[in-house]
Design a protein around this motif. Structure first.
Motif, PDB file in Angstrom:
ATOM      1  N   ALA A 221       0.818  -1.215   0.000  1.00  0.00           N
ATOM      2  CA  ALA A 221       0.000   0.000   0.000  1.00  0.00           C
ATOM      3  C   ALA A 221       0.850   1.263   0.000  1.00  0.00           C
ATOM      4  CB  ALA A 221      -0.930   0.006   1.207  1.00  0.00           C
ATOM      5  N   ALA A 222       2.157   1.131   0.219  1.00  0.00           N
ATOM      6  CA  ALA A 222       3.015   2.312   0.351  1.00  0.00           C
ATOM      7  C   ALA A 222       2.929   3.268  -0.832  1.00  0.00           C
ATOM      8  CB  ALA A 222       4.460   1.875   0.596  1.00  0.00           C
ATOM      9  N   PRO A 223       2.881   2.779  -2.093  1.00  0.00           N
ATOM     10  CA  PRO A 223       2.836   3.728  -3.205  1.00  0.00           C
ATOM     11  C   PRO A 223       1.422   4.185  -3.586  1.00  0.00           C
ATOM     12  CG  PRO A 223       3.101   1.530  -4.068  1.00  0.00           C
ATOM     13  CD  PRO A 223       3.073   1.395  -2.568  1.00  0.00           C
ATOM     14  N   LEU A 224       0.402   3.773  -2.836  1.00  0.00           N
ATOM     15  CA  LEU A 224      -0.964   4.139  -3.195  1.00  0.00           C
ATOM     16  C   LEU A 224      -1.217   5.623  -2.963  1.00  0.00           C
ATOM     17  CD1 LEU A 224      -3.495   1.398  -2.045  1.00  0.00           C
ATOM     18  CD2 LEU A 224      -3.308   2.424  -4.312  1.00  0.00           C
ATOM     19  N   ALA A 225      -1.814   6.268  -3.955  1.00  0.00           N
ATOM     20  CA  ALA A 225      -2.240   7.659  -3.799  1.00  0.00           C
ATOM     21  C   ALA A 225      -3.485   7.718  -2.925  1.00  0.00           C
ATOM     22  CB  ALA A 225      -2.530   8.258  -5.168  1.00  0.00           C
ATOM     23  N   ASP A 226      -3.704   8.846  -2.275  1.00  0.00           N
ATOM     24  CA  ASP A 226      -4.939   9.029  -1.514  1.00  0.00           C
ATOM     25  C   ASP A 226      -6.139   8.808  -2.427  1.00  0.00           C
ATOM     26  OD1 ASP A 226      -3.584   9.579   0.778  1.00  0.00           O
ATOM     27  OD2 ASP A 226      -3.827  11.768   0.669  1.00  0.00           O
ATOM     28  N   GLY A 227      -7.119   8.075  -1.907  1.00  0.00           N
ATOM     29  CA  GLY A 227      -8.295   7.753  -2.692  1.00  0.00           C
ATOM     30  C   GLY A 227      -8.131   6.527  -3.558  1.00  0.00           C
ATOM     31  N   GLY A 228      -6.956   5.888  -3.511  1.00  0.00           N
ATOM     32  CA  GLY A 228      -6.695   4.706  -4.318  1.00  0.00           C
ATOM     33  C   GLY A 228      -7.291   3.454  -3.710  1.00  0.00           C
ATOM     34  N   ILE A 229      -7.059   2.326  -4.383  1.00  0.00           N
ATOM     35  CA  ILE A 229      -7.624   1.061  -3.922  1.00  0.00           C
ATOM     36  C   ILE A 229      -6.542  -0.008  -3.857  1.00  0.00           C
ATOM     37  CG2 ILE A 229      -8.342   0.470  -6.291  1.00  0.00           C
ATOM     38  CD1 ILE A 229     -10.660  -1.154  -4.952  1.00  0.00           C
ATOM     39  N   LEU A 230      -6.582  -0.776  -2.780  1.00  0.00           N
ATOM     40  CA  LEU A 230      -5.707  -1.923  -2.574  1.00  0.00           C
ATOM     41  C   LEU A 230      -6.580  -3.173  -2.537  1.00  0.00           C
ATOM     42  CD1 LEU A 230      -3.000  -3.329  -1.721  1.00  0.00           C
ATOM     43  CD2 LEU A 230      -3.651  -2.826   0.650  1.00  0.00           C
ATOM     44  N   VAL A 231      -6.356  -4.095  -3.471  1.00  0.00           N
ATOM     45  CA  VAL A 231      -7.077  -5.362  -3.493  1.00  0.00           C
ATOM     46  C   VAL A 231      -6.083  -6.471  -3.195  1.00  0.00           C
ATOM     47  CG1 VAL A 231      -8.412  -6.988  -4.884  1.00  0.00           C
ATOM     48  CG2 VAL A 231      -8.808  -4.533  -5.124  1.00  0.00           C
ATOM     49  N   THR A 232      -6.412  -7.315  -2.237  1.00  0.00           N
ATOM     50  CA  THR A 232      -5.543  -8.429  -1.854  1.00  0.00           C
ATOM     51  C   THR A 232      -6.244  -9.751  -2.123  1.00  0.00           C
ATOM     52  OG1 THR A 232      -6.334  -8.363   0.437  1.00  0.00           O
ATOM     53  CG2 THR A 232      -4.377  -7.074  -0.081  1.00  0.00           C
ATOM     54  N   THR A 233      -5.445 -10.806  -2.287  1.00  0.00           N
ATOM     55  CA  THR A 233      -6.001 -12.123  -2.568  1.00  0.00           C
ATOM     56  C   THR A 233      -6.317 -12.912  -1.309  1.00  0.00           C
ATOM     57  OG1 THR A 233      -3.729 -12.923  -2.835  1.00  0.00           O
ATOM     58  CG2 THR A 233      -4.944 -12.330  -4.835  1.00  0.00           C
ATOM     59  N   ARG A 234      -5.878 -12.433  -0.176  1.00  0.00           N
ATOM     60  CA  ARG A 234      -6.255 -13.005   1.112  1.00  0.00           C
ATOM     61  C   ARG A 234      -6.480 -11.856   2.085  1.00  0.00           C
ATOM     62  NH1 ARG A 234      -1.750 -16.265   0.256  1.00  0.00           N
ATOM     63  NH2 ARG A 234      -0.620 -15.332   1.989  1.00  0.00           N
ATOM     64  N   PRO A 235      -7.285 -12.057   3.125  1.00  0.00           N
ATOM     65  CA  PRO A 235      -7.478 -10.983   4.094  1.00  0.00           C
ATOM     66  C   PRO A 235      -6.156 -10.592   4.755  1.00  0.00           C
ATOM     67  CG  PRO A 235      -9.139 -12.697   4.373  1.00  0.00           C
ATOM     68  CD  PRO A 235      -8.126 -13.240   3.413  1.00  0.00           C
TER      69      PRO A 235
END
Length: 304
Positions: A221-235
């Motif tokens: 998540a470090a390079p995510l811009a504000d308002g971006g989305i992080l999708v993971t394959t496991r919780p």
């Protein structure tokens, strides 16, 4: 029939070859002789009891993806005939081991199955369902604007590899993180940039979307811009401290029309997959050890 069952929760040694009655296709069912079954990290998680909804009580059969041919068709099943080549996905999140692909035969519902084109062998076909569907559904969750930049971790793996290709084909700019010495294969997926796994992702320019297919968790998540989305394959745990981003987990759902489309794309060479090794069904424990060790160049497939 011979099958491999999880006889207790624990390490690979709990996987044992067992004899079960040969299954029969009832009304609305299709009997498939399995020629190849893919080994996934999800199978390892089921074996140790670390799955959504809690552990399944052993004994049970692991295995999501399979390919083979139709042996028999029950009453009320149009569109399938004995001898036809098929691949499919056991919706393990529903069957929870009552049905599994680590076996010589499987009784499947018709909506689990799609045809396999002649250009595709059984081992390759068995690598497609869970990984390609997960990748496609993860990208759909992102609702990306045209020409977005997407960071994909685990692009050397099944889900990450399919996601990188699908995103690039949709016109997005893909930054892919590859395993050591596997950059060349990932570069061939049509991505814009390949990063080694040792890269500090915090040093990247901000991106609007990350598919963390490993998952590595917070570092992704470090390079995510504000308002971006992080999708993971496991919780994964919520970010700490919290940030103004969306954080979601993709939970696979069976989608027969989508799977049929993806299988055709692989058969025509428009999507790439790869098999690291094919092992006898009886070597399922060894297969699990190989998957756990990582750094594979493709999927491990079990051959009954």
């Amino acid at each position: 029939m011979r099958a491999v069952a999880v006889t207790a929760l624990g390490g690979p040694g709990v996987l044992r070859v067992v004899e079960r009655p040969d299954p029969v296709a009832g009304p609305g069912e299709v009997l498939v002789r399995i020629r190849a079954a893919a080994v996934h990290p999800a199978d390892l998680a089921a074996r140790t009891g670390q799955i959504p909804g809690g552990p399944v009580e052993p004994p049970f059969l692991p295995g999501w993806d399979f390919a083979g041919e139709v042996l028999a068709v029950g009453d009320g099943v149009p569109g399938h005939r004995p001898g036809s080549r098929v691949a499919g996905m056991v919706p393990w999140y529903l069957t929870r081991g009552a049905v599994g692909a680590y076996a010589e035969f499987v009784v499947a519902r018709p909506d689990w199955l799609v045809g396999v084109p002649d250009e595709l062998d059984a081992a390759e076909a068995a690598t497609v369902p869970l990984n390609a569907l997960t990748a496609r559904q993860a990208l759909a969750m992102m609702s990306l604007a045209p020409g977005s930049t997407v960071l994909v971790t685990g692009a050397s793996g099944g889900v990450g590899g399919f996601a990188a290709q699908l995103a690039a084909r949709a016109g997005h700019r893909v930054i892919a993180v590859a395993s050591s010495d596997d950059e060349e294969w990932v570069r061939g997926l049509g991505v814009a940039e390949v990063l080694p796994r040792s890269t500090d992702l915090a040093d990247l320019e901000p991106v609007p979307a990350v598919l963390d297919a490993v998952p590595v968790g917070a570092p992704a998540a470090a390079p995510l811009a504000d308002g971006g989305i992080l999708v993971t394959t496991r919780p994964v745990p919520p970010l700490d401290p919290p940030r103004r981003i969306r954080q979601q987990t993709v939970l696979i759902r069976l989608d027969q029309p989508m799977l049929a489309e993806l299988m055709t794309e692989v058969a025509k060479g428009r999507l790439r997959t790869r098999v690291a090794a094919s092992l006898p069904l009886a070597e399922a424990a060894h297969a699990h050890r190989l998957v756990a060790a990582g750094r594979l160049r493709g999927k491990i497939v079990l051959v009954p």
